[in-house]
Design a protein around this motif. Sequence first.
Motif, short mmCIF file in Angstrom:
data_model
loop_
_atom_site.label_atom_id
_atom_site.label_comp_id
_atom_site.label_asym_id
_atom_site.label_seq_id
_atom_site.Cartn_x
_atom_site.Cartn_y
_atom_site.Cartn_z
N SER A 19 0.81 -1.22 0.00
CA SER A 19 0.00 0.00 0.00
C SER A 19 0.84 1.27 0.00
O SER A 19 0.30 2.37 -0.14
CB SER A 19 -0.92 0.02 1.22
OG SER A 19 -0.16 0.16 2.41
N GLN A 20 2.17 1.11 0.19
CA GLN A 20 3.08 2.26 0.28
C GLN A 20 2.68 3.20 1.42
O GLN A 20 2.77 4.41 1.30
CB GLN A 20 3.12 3.02 -1.05
CG GLN A 20 3.64 2.20 -2.21
CD GLN A 20 5.13 1.92 -2.10
OE1 GLN A 20 5.92 2.83 -2.06
NE2 GLN A 20 5.50 0.67 -2.02
N GLN A 21 2.23 2.61 2.53
CA GLN A 21 1.75 3.38 3.69
C GLN A 21 2.58 3.04 4.93
O GLN A 21 3.00 1.90 5.11
CB GLN A 21 0.29 3.04 3.99
CG GLN A 21 -0.66 3.33 2.88
CD GLN A 21 -1.26 4.70 2.98
OE1 GLN A 21 -1.38 5.24 4.06
NE2 GLN A 21 -1.66 5.25 1.86
N CYS A 22 2.76 4.04 5.77
CA CYS A 22 3.38 3.84 7.08
C CYS A 22 2.28 3.86 8.13
O CYS A 22 1.34 4.65 8.04
CB CYS A 22 4.36 4.96 7.39
SG CYS A 22 5.94 4.78 6.59
N GLN A 23 2.42 3.02 9.12
CA GLN A 23 1.50 2.97 10.24
C GLN A 23 2.31 2.91 11.53
O GLN A 23 3.43 2.40 11.54
CB GLN A 23 0.62 1.71 10.17
CG GLN A 23 -0.23 1.59 8.94
CD GLN A 23 -1.34 2.61 8.91
OE1 GLN A 23 -1.88 2.99 9.95
NE2 GLN A 23 -1.68 3.08 7.73
N LEU A 24 1.73 3.38 12.58
CA LEU A 24 2.32 3.21 13.91
C LEU A 24 1.60 2.04 14.57
O LEU A 24 0.39 1.89 14.43
CB LEU A 24 2.15 4.47 14.74
CG LEU A 24 2.99 5.65 14.26
CD1 LEU A 24 2.50 6.93 14.89
CD2 LEU A 24 4.44 5.43 14.59
N ALA A 25 2.37 1.22 15.27
CA ALA A 25 1.78 0.05 15.93
C ALA A 25 2.51 -0.21 17.24
O ALA A 25 3.69 0.14 17.39
CB ALA A 25 1.89 -1.18 15.04
N LEU A 26 1.80 -0.81 18.17
CA LEU A 26 2.46 -1.26 19.39
C LEU A 26 3.35 -2.45 19.04
O LEU A 26 2.96 -3.32 18.26
CB LEU A 26 1.42 -1.66 20.43
CG LEU A 26 0.59 -0.53 21.01
CD1 LEU A 26 -0.50 -1.08 21.91
CD2 LEU A 26 1.48 0.45 21.76
N ARG A 27 4.53 -2.48 19.61
CA ARG A 27 5.49 -3.56 19.33
C ARG A 27 4.85 -4.93 19.57
O ARG A 27 5.05 -5.85 18.80
CB ARG A 27 6.72 -3.38 20.20
CG ARG A 27 7.75 -4.49 20.04
CD ARG A 27 8.99 -4.22 20.87
NE ARG A 27 9.80 -3.17 20.31
CZ ARG A 27 10.69 -3.35 19.34
NH1 ARG A 27 10.87 -4.54 18.83
NH2 ARG A 27 11.42 -2.36 18.89
N ARG A 28 4.05 -5.03 20.61
CA ARG A 28 3.45 -6.33 20.95
C ARG A 28 2.46 -6.82 19.89
O ARG A 28 2.13 -7.99 19.85
CB ARG A 28 2.76 -6.26 22.31
CG ARG A 28 1.53 -5.37 22.31
CD ARG A 28 0.81 -5.42 23.64
NE ARG A 28 -0.39 -4.63 23.57
CZ ARG A 28 -0.65 -3.56 24.30
NH1 ARG A 28 0.23 -3.17 25.21
NH2 ARG A 28 -1.75 -2.90 24.14
N ASP A 29 1.98 -5.91 19.03
CA ASP A 29 1.01 -6.28 18.00
C ASP A 29 1.65 -6.59 16.65
O ASP A 29 0.95 -6.94 15.71
CB ASP A 29 -0.02 -5.15 17.82
CG ASP A 29 -0.86 -4.93 19.06
OD1 ASP A 29 -0.99 -5.87 19.87
OD2 ASP A 29 -1.38 -3.81 19.23
N VAL A 30 2.96 -6.47 16.58
CA VAL A 30 3.68 -6.69 15.32
C VAL A 30 4.24 -8.12 15.32
O VAL A 30 4.79 -8.57 16.33
CB VAL A 30 4.82 -5.66 15.19
CG1 VAL A 30 5.67 -5.93 13.96
CG2 VAL A 30 4.25 -4.25 15.16
N PRO A 31 4.11 -8.83 14.19
CA PRO A 31 4.67 -10.19 14.13
C PRO A 31 6.17 -10.19 14.49
O PRO A 31 6.92 -9.33 14.01
CB PRO A 31 4.46 -10.61 12.68
CG PRO A 31 3.32 -9.76 12.19
CD PRO A 31 3.45 -8.46 12.93
N ARG A 32 6.56 -11.14 15.28
CA ARG A 32 7.95 -11.24 15.75
C ARG A 32 8.96 -11.24 14.60
O ARG A 32 10.01 -10.61 14.68
CB ARG A 32 8.13 -12.49 16.61
CG ARG A 32 9.54 -12.65 17.14
CD ARG A 32 9.67 -13.87 18.01
NE ARG A 32 8.82 -13.76 19.16
CZ ARG A 32 9.23 -13.35 20.36
NH1 ARG A 32 10.49 -13.04 20.53
NH2 ARG A 32 8.41 -13.26 21.38
#
Length: 76
Positions: free
Chosen positions: A58-71
């Motif tokens: 999508s060529q998009q940046c998002q902010l996410a909590l580290r715990r919600d991001v795949p290891r």
Amino acid sequence: MIIPHDQLEADTLTRLIEDFVTRDGTDNGDETPLDRRVERVRRALGKGEAVIVFDADSQQCQLALRRDVPREWLES
């Protein structure tokens, strides 16, 4: 892909954070001033509690909590 926040220009990082904290559905009735919300996110990035995720499709940046991001994203 994870983008290290400290590799972005300061102005770019600020605009990214401001975009995130002003999106529909992110305030949940929170009346906290914009500068304070931006600073909260900046601190979370600095502590490693939040990360910037870039989606190549999508060529998009998002902010996410580290715990919600795949290891595996964090390890690459």
